[in-house]
Write a protein that holds these residues in place. Structure first.
Motif, PDB file in Angstrom:
ATOM      1  N   ALA A  16      75.524  -0.368 121.128  1.00  0.00           N
ATOM      2  CA  ALA A  16      74.728  -1.549 120.744  1.00  0.00           C
ATOM      3  C   ALA A  16      75.597  -2.594 120.047  1.00  0.00           C
ATOM      4  O   ALA A  16      75.479  -3.799 120.318  1.00  0.00           O
ATOM      5  CB  ALA A  16      73.579  -1.122 119.834  1.00  0.00           C
ATOM      6  N   LEU A  17      76.491  -2.150 119.174  1.00  0.00           N
ATOM      7  CA  LEU A  17      77.372  -3.088 118.482  1.00  0.00           C
ATOM      8  C   LEU A  17      78.358  -3.746 119.446  1.00  0.00           C
ATOM      9  O   LEU A  17      78.662  -4.941 119.305  1.00  0.00           O
ATOM     10  CB  LEU A  17      78.114  -2.381 117.350  1.00  0.00           C
ATOM     11  N   GLU A  18      78.842  -2.997 120.419  1.00  0.00           N
ATOM     12  CA  GLU A  18      79.739  -3.576 121.420  1.00  0.00           C
ATOM     13  C   GLU A  18      79.024  -4.643 122.238  1.00  0.00           C
ATOM     14  O   GLU A  18      79.587  -5.703 122.515  1.00  0.00           O
ATOM     15  CB  GLU A  18      80.302  -2.496 122.351  1.00  0.00           C
ATOM     16  N   ILE A  19      77.794  -4.381 122.631  1.00  0.00           N
ATOM     17  CA  ILE A  19      77.034  -5.377 123.389  1.00  0.00           C
ATOM     18  C   ILE A  19      76.776  -6.610 122.526  1.00  0.00           C
ATOM     19  O   ILE A  19      76.873  -7.745 123.004  1.00  0.00           O
ATOM     20  CB  ILE A  19      75.739  -4.768 123.945  1.00  0.00           C
ATOM     21  N   GLY A  21      80.155  -1.444 125.964  1.00  0.00           N
ATOM     22  CA  GLY A  21      78.800  -1.197 125.469  1.00  0.00           C
ATOM     23  C   GLY A  21      77.920  -0.539 126.513  1.00  0.00           C
ATOM     24  O   GLY A  21      77.195   0.417 126.225  1.00  0.00           O
ATOM     25  N   ILE A  22      78.007  -1.020 127.734  1.00  0.00           N
ATOM     26  CA  ILE A  22      77.203  -0.446 128.818  1.00  0.00           C
ATOM     27  C   ILE A  22      77.620   0.996 129.087  1.00  0.00           C
ATOM     28  O   ILE A  22      76.776   1.890 129.224  1.00  0.00           O
ATOM     29  CB  ILE A  22      77.319  -1.318 130.086  1.00  0.00           C
ATOM     30  N   ILE A  47      75.250   4.344 128.678  1.00  0.00           N
ATOM     31  CA  ILE A  47      75.044   5.282 129.791  1.00  0.00           C
ATOM     32  C   ILE A  47      75.489   6.681 129.378  1.00  0.00           C
ATOM     33  O   ILE A  47      74.803   7.672 129.651  1.00  0.00           O
ATOM     34  CB  ILE A  47      75.791   4.802 131.055  1.00  0.00           C
ATOM     35  N   ASP A  48      76.625   6.757 128.704  1.00  0.00           N
ATOM     36  CA  ASP A  48      77.141   8.028 128.194  1.00  0.00           C
ATOM     37  C   ASP A  48      76.122   8.710 127.271  1.00  0.00           C
ATOM     38  O   ASP A  48      75.867   9.904 127.389  1.00  0.00           O
ATOM     39  CB  ASP A  48      78.407   7.759 127.381  1.00  0.00           C
ATOM     40  N   ALA A  49      75.568   7.939 126.348  1.00  0.00           N
ATOM     41  CA  ALA A  49      74.602   8.492 125.396  1.00  0.00           C
ATOM     42  C   ALA A  49      73.325   8.943 126.107  1.00  0.00           C
ATOM     43  O   ALA A  49      72.770   9.992 125.791  1.00  0.00           O
ATOM     44  CB  ALA A  49      74.266   7.461 124.326  1.00  0.00           C
ATOM     45  N   ALA A  50      72.888   8.185 127.081  1.00  0.00           N
ATOM     46  CA  ALA A  50      71.667   8.548 127.819  1.00  0.00           C
ATOM     47  C   ALA A  50      71.888   9.797 128.658  1.00  0.00           C
ATOM     48  O   ALA A  50      71.006  10.650 128.752  1.00  0.00           O
ATOM     49  CB  ALA A  50      71.226   7.387 128.697  1.00  0.00           C
ATOM     50  N   GLN A  51      73.053   9.930 129.260  1.00  0.00           N
ATOM     51  CA  GLN A  51      73.328  11.091 130.102  1.00  0.00           C
ATOM     52  C   GLN A  51      73.605  12.348 129.292  1.00  0.00           C
ATOM     53  O   GLN A  51      73.380  13.443 129.778  1.00  0.00           O
ATOM     54  CB  GLN A  51      74.502  10.811 131.028  1.00  0.00           C
ATOM     55  N   SER A  52      74.083  12.184 128.059  1.00  0.00           N
ATOM     56  CA  SER A  52      74.368  13.370 127.250  1.00  0.00           C
ATOM     57  C   SER A  52      73.079  14.095 126.865  1.00  0.00           C
ATOM     58  O   SER A  52      73.103  15.265 126.534  1.00  0.00           O
ATOM     59  CB  SER A  52      75.168  13.003 125.998  1.00  0.00           C
ATOM     60  N   HIS A  53      71.950  13.400 126.956  1.00  0.00           N
ATOM     61  CA  HIS A  53      70.660  14.023 126.668  1.00  0.00           C
ATOM     62  C   HIS A  53      70.364  15.125 127.681  1.00  0.00           C
ATOM     63  O   HIS A  53      69.787  16.153 127.343  1.00  0.00           O
ATOM     64  CB  HIS A  53      69.552  12.966 126.695  1.00  0.00           C
TER      65      HIS A  53
END
Length: 102
Positions: free
Chosen positions: A13-16, A84-85, A89-95
């Motif tokens: 989020a901070l990168e975006i 950021g993107i 994506i990394d955080a969403a897929q780690s779920h």
């Protein structure tokens, strides 16, 4: 939710935010490039947690490279957005790979 996953959402989020054309540039320049140093440290911390949790590390590595090159005006903006993107994506897929917390 794992620590590395939370850190990936935050750094993504901070990168975006830093990648937004005028706003990101104003934040970085007005604070004398300190946000780039802070983001560099956050990416290193995220990399350490990702490594310890055996999670994907490529987003954090790209974040480290991004914040080393982000002082270049248009290159920095594009790299911030891409990083950021990828982190989101990394955080969403780690779920999907996390063991369920019971």
């Amino acid at each position: 939710m794992s620590t590395s996953r939370i850190l990936k959402w935050v750094t993504g989020a901070l990168e975006i935010l830093l990648g937004i054309p005028v706003l990101g540039g104003l934040i970085v320049v007005s604070l004398a490039w300190v946000p780039l140093g802070i983001m560099l440290v956050l990416h290193i911390v995220t990399l350490v947690f990702s490594s310890n949790e055996r999670a994907a590390k490529h987003g954090s590595i790209l974040g480290i490279v991004t914040n080393c090159l982000a002082w270049i005006p248009f290159v920095g903006m594009i790299l911030h957005l891409i990083t950021g993107i990828i982190l989101m994506i990394d955080a969403a897929q780690s779920h999907k790979t996390e063991p369920s917390e019971s």
